[in-house]
Design a protein around this motif. Sequence first.
Motif, PDB file in Angstrom:
ATOM      1  N   ALA A  56       5.511   0.874  34.279  1.00 20.58           N
ATOM      2  CA  ALA A  56       4.683   1.572  34.507  1.00 20.58           C
ATOM      3  C   ALA A  56       4.931   2.895  35.085  1.00 20.58           C
ATOM      4  CB  ALA A  56       3.317   1.358  35.456  1.00 20.58           C
ATOM      5  N   ALA A  57       5.912   2.996  35.960  1.00 19.74           N
ATOM      6  CA  ALA A  57       6.422   4.206  36.689  1.00 19.74           C
ATOM      7  C   ALA A  57       7.193   5.056  35.571  1.00 19.74           C
ATOM      8  CB  ALA A  57       7.430   3.973  37.853  1.00 19.74           C
ATOM      9  N   GLY A  58       7.844   4.349  34.778  1.00 15.39           N
ATOM     10  CA  GLY A  58       8.626   5.333  33.520  1.00 15.39           C
ATOM     11  C   GLY A  58       7.716   5.738  32.829  1.00 15.39           C
ATOM     12  N   LEU A  59       6.710   5.171  32.409  1.00 11.14           N
ATOM     13  CA  LEU A  59       5.495   5.762  31.695  1.00 11.14           C
ATOM     14  C   LEU A  59       5.190   7.004  32.158  1.00 11.14           C
ATOM     15  CD1 LEU A  59       3.829   2.498  29.893  1.00 11.14           C
ATOM     16  CD2 LEU A  59       5.804   4.116  28.753  1.00 11.14           C
ATOM     17  N   LEU A  60       4.456   6.877  33.350  1.00 10.28           N
ATOM     18  CA  LEU A  60       4.045   7.872  34.037  1.00 10.28           C
ATOM     19  C   LEU A  60       5.000   8.979  34.224  1.00 10.28           C
ATOM     20  CD1 LEU A  60       2.082   5.853  36.954  1.00 10.28           C
ATOM     21  CD2 LEU A  60       1.012   7.207  35.050  1.00 10.28           C
ATOM     22  N   LEU A  61       6.212   9.027  34.507  1.00 13.91           N
ATOM     23  CA  LEU A  61       7.089   9.859  34.735  1.00 13.91           C
ATOM     24  C   LEU A  61       7.246  10.839  33.243  1.00 13.91           C
ATOM     25  CD1 LEU A  61       9.630   8.460  37.280  1.00 13.91           C
ATOM     26  CD2 LEU A  61       7.899  10.516  37.675  1.00 13.91           C
ATOM     27  N   MET A  62       7.284  10.040  32.253  1.00 13.94           N
ATOM     28  CA  MET A  62       7.602  10.427  30.827  1.00 13.94           C
ATOM     29  C   MET A  62       6.299  11.431  30.681  1.00 13.94           C
ATOM     30  SD  MET A  62       8.695   7.643  28.067  1.00 13.94           S
ATOM     31  CE  MET A  62       8.248   8.784  26.772  1.00 13.94           C
ATOM     32  N   SER A  63       5.206  10.837  30.864  1.00  9.81           N
ATOM     33  CA  SER A  63       3.954  11.662  30.813  1.00  9.81           C
ATOM     34  C   SER A  63       4.064  12.964  31.478  1.00  9.81           C
ATOM     35  CB  SER A  63       2.594  10.580  31.031  1.00  9.81           C
ATOM     36  OG  SER A  63       2.862   9.694  30.036  1.00  9.81           O
ATOM     37  N   ALA A  64       4.601  12.814  32.865  1.00 11.41           N
ATOM     38  CA  ALA A  64       4.517  13.946  33.742  1.00 11.41           C
ATOM     39  C   ALA A  64       5.535  14.952  33.419  1.00 11.41           C
ATOM     40  CB  ALA A  64       4.726  13.577  35.154  1.00 11.41           C
ATOM     41  N   PHE A  65       6.639  14.675  32.753  1.00 12.88           N
ATOM     42  CA  PHE A  65       7.581  15.697  32.066  1.00 12.88           C
ATOM     43  C   PHE A  65       6.846  16.390  30.882  1.00 12.88           C
ATOM     44  CE2 PHE A  65      11.200  13.320  34.200  1.00 12.88           C
ATOM     45  CZ  PHE A  65      11.734  14.550  34.701  1.00 12.88           C
ATOM     46  N   THR A  66       6.241  15.432  29.945  1.00 12.54           N
ATOM     47  CA  THR A  66       5.953  16.268  28.902  1.00 12.54           C
ATOM     48  C   THR A  66       4.636  16.960  29.249  1.00 12.54           C
ATOM     49  OG1 THR A  66       6.429  14.168  27.807  1.00 12.54           O
ATOM     50  CG2 THR A  66       4.851  15.717  26.449  1.00 12.54           C
ATOM     51  N   ALA A  67       3.845  16.680  30.129  1.00  7.47           N
ATOM     52  CA  ALA A  67       2.549  17.706  30.471  1.00  7.47           C
ATOM     53  C   ALA A  67       2.977  18.827  31.407  1.00  7.47           C
ATOM     54  CB  ALA A  67       1.482  16.741  31.141  1.00  7.47           C
ATOM     55  N   PHE A  68       4.198  18.683  31.816  1.00  4.69           N
ATOM     56  CA  PHE A  68       4.711  19.945  32.739  1.00  4.69           C
ATOM     57  C   PHE A  68       4.103  21.328  32.387  1.00  4.69           C
ATOM     58  CE2 PHE A  68       7.930  23.015  34.208  1.00  4.69           C
ATOM     59  CZ  PHE A  68       7.538  23.051  35.608  1.00  4.69           C
ATOM     60  N   PRO A  69       4.813  21.783  31.001  1.00  2.00           N
ATOM     61  CA  PRO A  69       4.500  23.078  30.537  1.00  2.00           C
ATOM     62  C   PRO A  69       2.980  23.356  30.694  1.00  2.00           C
ATOM     63  CG  PRO A  69       6.115  22.121  29.096  1.00  2.00           C
ATOM     64  CD  PRO A  69       5.433  20.969  29.921  1.00  2.00           C
ATOM     65  N   ALA A  70       2.035  22.461  30.243  1.00  3.77           N
ATOM     66  CA  ALA A  70       0.578  22.717  29.988  1.00  3.77           C
ATOM     67  C   ALA A  70       0.339  23.005  31.672  1.00  3.77           C
ATOM     68  CB  ALA A  70       0.018  21.665  29.526  1.00  3.77           C
ATOM     69  N   VAL A  71       0.555  22.175  32.738  1.00  2.00           N
ATOM     70  CA  VAL A  71       0.237  22.289  33.780  1.00  2.00           C
ATOM     71  C   VAL A  71       0.514  23.581  34.623  1.00  2.00           C
ATOM     72  CG1 VAL A  71       0.451  21.055  36.432  1.00  2.00           C
ATOM     73  CG2 VAL A  71       0.161  19.625  34.084  1.00  2.00           C
ATOM     74  N   ALA A  72       2.081  23.847  34.374  1.00  2.00           N
ATOM     75  CA  ALA A  72       2.740  25.046  34.875  1.00  2.00           C
ATOM     76  C   ALA A  72       1.965  26.216  34.399  1.00  2.00           C
ATOM     77  CB  ALA A  72       4.072  24.831  34.489  1.00  2.00           C
ATOM     78  N   ARG A  73       1.470  26.200  33.231  1.00  2.00           N
ATOM     79  CA  ARG A  73       0.839  27.483  32.731  1.00  2.00           C
ATOM     80  C   ARG A  73      -0.455  27.772  33.247  1.00  2.00           C
ATOM     81  NH1 ARG A  73       3.734  31.333  30.263  1.00  2.00           N
ATOM     82  NH2 ARG A  73       5.533  30.472  29.106  1.00  2.00           N
ATOM     83  N   ARG A  74      -1.058  26.559  33.549  1.00  2.00           N
ATOM     84  CA  ARG A  74      -2.698  26.829  34.040  1.00  2.00           C
ATOM     85  C   ARG A  74      -2.550  27.256  35.594  1.00  2.00           C
ATOM     86  NH1 ARG A  74      -5.328  20.823  31.882  1.00  2.00           N
ATOM     87  NH2 ARG A  74      -5.628  21.781  29.654  1.00  2.00           N
ATOM     88  N   ARG A  75      -1.311  26.801  36.409  1.00  2.00           N
ATOM     89  CA  ARG A  75      -1.054  27.220  37.717  1.00  2.00           C
ATOM     90  C   ARG A  75      -0.748  28.637  37.699  1.00  2.00           C
ATOM     91  NH1 ARG A  75       2.457  22.168  40.533  1.00  2.00           N
ATOM     92  NH2 ARG A  75       0.510  20.420  40.669  1.00  2.00           N
ATOM     93  N   ALA A  76       0.052  29.131  36.825  1.00  2.00           N
ATOM     94  CA  ALA A  76       0.297  30.400  36.728  1.00  2.00           C
ATOM     95  C   ALA A  76      -0.885  31.254  36.476  1.00  2.00           C
ATOM     96  CB  ALA A  76       1.373  30.861  35.794  1.00  2.00           C
ATOM     97  N   ALA A  77      -1.714  30.865  35.654  1.00  2.00           N
ATOM     98  CA  ALA A  77      -2.719  31.608  35.309  1.00  2.00           C
ATOM     99  C   ALA A  77      -3.674  31.792  36.276  1.00  2.00           C
ATOM    100  CB  ALA A  77      -3.422  31.060  34.022  1.00  2.00           C
ATOM    101  N   ARG A  78      -3.860  30.743  37.037  1.00  2.00           N
ATOM    102  CA  ARG A  78      -4.820  30.616  38.402  1.00  2.00           C
ATOM    103  C   ARG A  78      -4.311  31.770  39.389  1.00  2.00           C
ATOM    104  NH1 ARG A  78      -5.917  24.301  38.658  1.00  2.00           N
ATOM    105  NH2 ARG A  78      -7.386  24.000  36.864  1.00  2.00           N
ATOM    106  N   ALA A  79      -3.097  31.602  39.474  1.00  2.00           N
ATOM    107  CA  ALA A  79      -2.355  32.683  40.693  1.00  2.00           C
ATOM    108  C   ALA A  79      -2.318  34.015  40.191  1.00  2.00           C
ATOM    109  CB  ALA A  79      -0.832  32.134  40.703  1.00  2.00           C
ATOM    110  N   GLN A  80      -2.645  34.256  38.897  1.00  2.00           N
ATOM    111  CA  GLN A  80      -2.666  35.741  38.771  1.00  2.00           C
ATOM    112  C   GLN A  80      -4.120  36.420  39.033  1.00  2.00           C
ATOM    113  OE1 GLN A  80      -0.036  37.694  37.356  1.00  2.00           O
ATOM    114  NE2 GLN A  80       1.148  35.894  37.718  1.00  2.00           N
ATOM    115  N   PRO A  81      -4.046  37.752  39.092  1.00  2.00           N
ATOM    116  CA  PRO A  81      -5.396  38.371  39.040  1.00  2.00           C
ATOM    117  C   PRO A  81      -6.259  38.131  38.029  1.00  2.00           C
ATOM    118  CG  PRO A  81      -3.769  39.969  39.909  1.00  2.00           C
ATOM    119  CD  PRO A  81      -2.837  38.774  39.242  1.00  2.00           C
ATOM    120  N   GLU A  82      -7.533  38.015  37.960  1.00  2.00           N
ATOM    121  CA  GLU A  82      -8.323  37.706  36.813  1.00  2.00           C
ATOM    122  C   GLU A  82      -8.076  38.698  35.774  1.00  2.00           C
ATOM    123  OE1 GLU A  82     -13.233  37.034  36.275  1.00  2.00           O
ATOM    124  OE2 GLU A  82     -12.449  37.554  38.191  1.00  2.00           O
TER     125      GLU A  82
END
Length: 335
Positions: free
Chosen positions: A301-327
């Motif tokens: 289960a840990a392997g599957l969760l970490l796989m999913s986390a790696f794959t989802a990282f670009p989307a999560v990182a982009r959302r965080r970057a967008a929230r950190a920027q001025p509107e």
Amino acid sequence: MSLIVVNNPAQLPWQTNLFDLLMLAMFATATAYSVVQFRRGRRIYAAVLATATIYGLVLELAGMATLNMYAQGEFLLMINWTALPLWEGTTMMPFYVVIFYPAILFTGFKVVEALGIQKRWQAATTGGLFMITLDAPYIVEGNLRHIVWWTWDPDFKMFQYWVGWPLADLCWQGLWDALFIYLMLWALPRIDGAQTSWSNARSFGVFVPLSALAVLVGGTILLSPLTVVTLLGAPQWPLVLLLVSAYAAIAVSALRTARPARRISKCTAAVVSMYVVSFAAMVLANAVYERGITQYIAVQAAGLLLMSAFTAFPAVARRRAARAQPEDQRDHIAA
């Protein structure tokens, strides 16, 4: 004696049939994507598939002819290499092995590509860590006595186990796959360069076979510290712990400065989703079989969760970057 043997799928565990279908679906998706990209001028994915296929076949056939580390279980289609003189006394090879390496290494390369890590060696190391997480559910599942995709040779000196997972296999995935991804990243601007790209003859007739050979030779050298430690009679786990810890530290550092893709390609999402969903079903079935969560199930289960986390990282990182920027800049980042 027939070179191809067909077994009755009704007499096989449903997990075995599901895994056969999974590998076929992942390989077909990767191949179709690579063909489309090739026609558009992007040849690196075809090179990844070709190199992985050569590397995997040579590795498996050489291992069968010399080491006999395990006995293969029964799958729907089996290649009867025992009909050939060099492989007499070995076991038949499931057909999925032929497409296994291109399917999983293509998946790893696509995930690393989307992460946007700037330094090649850091990207390759992160890829090695991803491949360890990908391997976890598969390598544990295949050794289960109610599944039996293979049986490890109990007398093979290189094997020391953790939840049925040979630690040498864990290091092999992490080191050899990282080297494979590094070579593909190194070749990327040379194969798909805007002005000085290699010809097809050089890309596929020279680089592909030489890079497969480089992984086989270089991987053996990289694995030599574990080999020496094992032959001296020492435990493998300290080296394995050091390797995984170093990989994790490098991956965390690299991802902090990464420039991830704006979106995950549909192909990457598809192959990862196929793998995660298929093995999630098997992990749930294992929990029912064991009537609870065992250590090996937690590792899967840990392997599957970490796989999913790696794959989802670009989307999560982009959302965080967008929230950190001025509107007033968010629309530009999301575009």
